[in-house]
Each structure stands twice: as C-alpha cells, then as structure tokens.
Design a protein around this motif. Structure first.
Motif, PDB file in Angstrom:
ATOM      1  N   SER A  49       0.835  -1.209   0.000  1.00  0.00           N
ATOM      2  CA  SER A  49       0.000   0.000   0.000  1.00  0.00           C
ATOM      3  C   SER A  49       0.862   1.249   0.000  1.00  0.00           C
ATOM      4  N   TRP A  52       2.188   1.672  -3.491  1.00  0.00           N
ATOM      5  CA  TRP A  52       1.097   2.132  -4.353  1.00  0.00           C
ATOM      6  C   TRP A  52       0.893   3.634  -4.188  1.00  0.00           C
ATOM      7  N   VAL A  53       0.922   4.113  -2.956  1.00  0.00           N
ATOM      8  CA  VAL A  53       0.751   5.541  -2.681  1.00  0.00           C
ATOM      9  C   VAL A  53       1.913   6.340  -3.273  1.00  0.00           C
ATOM     10  N   GLY A  56       1.447   6.811  -6.898  1.00  0.00           N
ATOM     11  CA  GLY A  56       0.217   7.514  -7.273  1.00  0.00           C
ATOM     12  C   GLY A  56       0.318   8.999  -6.986  1.00  0.00           C
ATOM     13  N   GLU A  57       1.237   9.676  -7.629  1.00  0.00           N
ATOM     14  CA  GLU A  57       1.459  11.095  -7.392  1.00  0.00           C
ATOM     15  C   GLU A  57       0.256  11.948  -7.769  1.00  0.00           C
ATOM     16  N   SER A  58      -0.618  11.420  -8.618  1.00  0.00           N
ATOM     17  CA  SER A  58      -1.784  12.199  -9.061  1.00  0.00           C
ATOM     18  C   SER A  58      -2.996  11.998  -8.158  1.00  0.00           C
ATOM     19  N   ASP A  59      -2.854  11.250  -7.070  1.00  0.00           N
ATOM     20  CA  ASP A  59      -3.978  11.050  -6.147  1.00  0.00           C
ATOM     21  C   ASP A  59      -4.336  12.366  -5.453  1.00  0.00           C
ATOM     22  N   CYS A  82      -2.400  20.106 -11.145  1.00  0.00           N
ATOM     23  CA  CYS A  82      -1.217  19.279 -10.957  1.00  0.00           C
ATOM     24  C   CYS A  82       0.026  20.089 -11.294  1.00  0.00           C
ATOM     25  N   THR A 122      -1.315   4.265   4.824  1.00  0.00           N
ATOM     26  CA  THR A 122      -0.732   4.846   3.609  1.00  0.00           C
ATOM     27  C   THR A 122       0.399   5.827   3.894  1.00  0.00           C
ATOM     28  N   THR A 126      -4.122  14.378   4.960  1.00  0.00           N
ATOM     29  CA  THR A 126      -4.830  15.322   4.110  1.00  0.00           C
ATOM     30  C   THR A 126      -4.639  16.716   4.684  1.00  0.00           C
ATOM     31  N   LYS A 143      -4.975  18.699  -0.467  1.00  0.00           N
ATOM     32  CA  LYS A 143      -3.969  17.801  -1.044  1.00  0.00           C
ATOM     33  C   LYS A 143      -3.552  16.755  -0.030  1.00  0.00           C
ATOM     34  N   TYR A 144      -2.879  15.723  -0.524  1.00  0.00           N
ATOM     35  CA  TYR A 144      -2.263  14.732   0.343  1.00  0.00           C
ATOM     36  C   TYR A 144      -0.832  15.152   0.600  1.00  0.00           C
TER      37      TYR A 144
END
Length: 150
Positions: A49, A52-53, A56-59, A82, A122, A126, A143-144
């Motif tokens: 996980s 995966w995070v 996933g820069e566009s999350d 972005c 993860t 936020t 954003k994250y």
C-alpha cells in the motif's frame, strides 16, 4: 497406575505420561506458524500500500474533504490542478460582504495550513489551506501530504 486405554494413547503420542489430555506441543508450533504467516501477509500488504501511494502522485482527496463554507459566501467551482510535487483540488469561493477573504479563511479555520491525522496504512495525511485571496475570491487547496518524500 495408567489404565490400558491411556497406555495405548501414550504409545500413539496422544497423551503424555501422567496426564489424560492430548499432547499439545504440536498445537503450539502450528499456532505459532499460522500467526507468523498472518503477520508476514499483513506486512507485505502494508508495504504494497505504501508503494502504491508513492507511485500515485496524481492522487487527490475527494471534494468532501473541503470544509463547509459559511454564508453568505458561495462556492463557485472546484478544480483539479497538478504540478511539480503532485496534484491538488482547489475550491474557488466568491466572498460576499460583510466577509473578507482573510475573515472567511479564519472562520473556516484555515488561516494557516491545517493537516489531518496521519493515516498509518498509507503514511499520508490530508492538508488544506489558502492558495490565494484577491479580487473578492478565496482559493482553498486540498492535497495529500506524504510522510515519505521521494
């Protein structure tokens, strides 16, 4: 002092001498193995996980992550942006009198960047804050923020 029935069980490995119950040494080994396999599976899922995070820069967080806008000001639009370092959501608010952009940001509790608790699964949180405030509008980002920067 053992009965003939118990002697048969001792010979077959079902009972230890001096007891009537079954031998449990094998049960402990089996339980320990199951626990170890489960722990390794959880660690592999957690590492997966995080990977995966990190890829996933566009999350971006969902729109529901924005704080409620107090009246009489209103949300004009929510957009996705972005750039270098990731993506974010931006909410554009039409600021109506008697509010000003700084007073509205203060009412919403985001005069400075505010971040929620760290998600241990993860390793990200936020965050929200003011992107810009001019010409009667307030722009707020969502954003994250990763604990690990790559």
């Amino acid at each position: 002092m053992h009965s003939a029935d118990n002697k048969d069980r001792i010979v077959k490995g079902l009972a230890r001498p001096g007891t009537r119950g079954p031998a449990t040494n094998g049960n402990y080994k089996r339980t320990g193995s199951v626990v170890l396999v489960a722990l390794v599976a959880v660690l592999i899922a957690w590492a997966g996980s995080i990977l995966w995070v990190l890829t996933g820069e566009s999350d971006v967080p969902p729109d529901e992550g924005f704080r409620a806008v107090p009246g009489p000001s209103q949300v004009r639009e929510i957009t996705l942006g972005c750039g270098s370092g990731g993506c974010w959501r931006e909410m554009v608010i039409d600021v109506k009198p008697p509010q000003t952009a700084p007073s509205l940001a203060a009412d919403m509790g985001i005069s400075t960047e505010q971040c929620g608790p760290l998600n241990l699964w993860t390793l990200r949180k936020t965050c929200t804050g003011v992107a810009a405030d001019h010409n009667g509008e307030l722009r707020i980002y969502l954003k994250y923020d990763l604990l690990i920067d790559i």
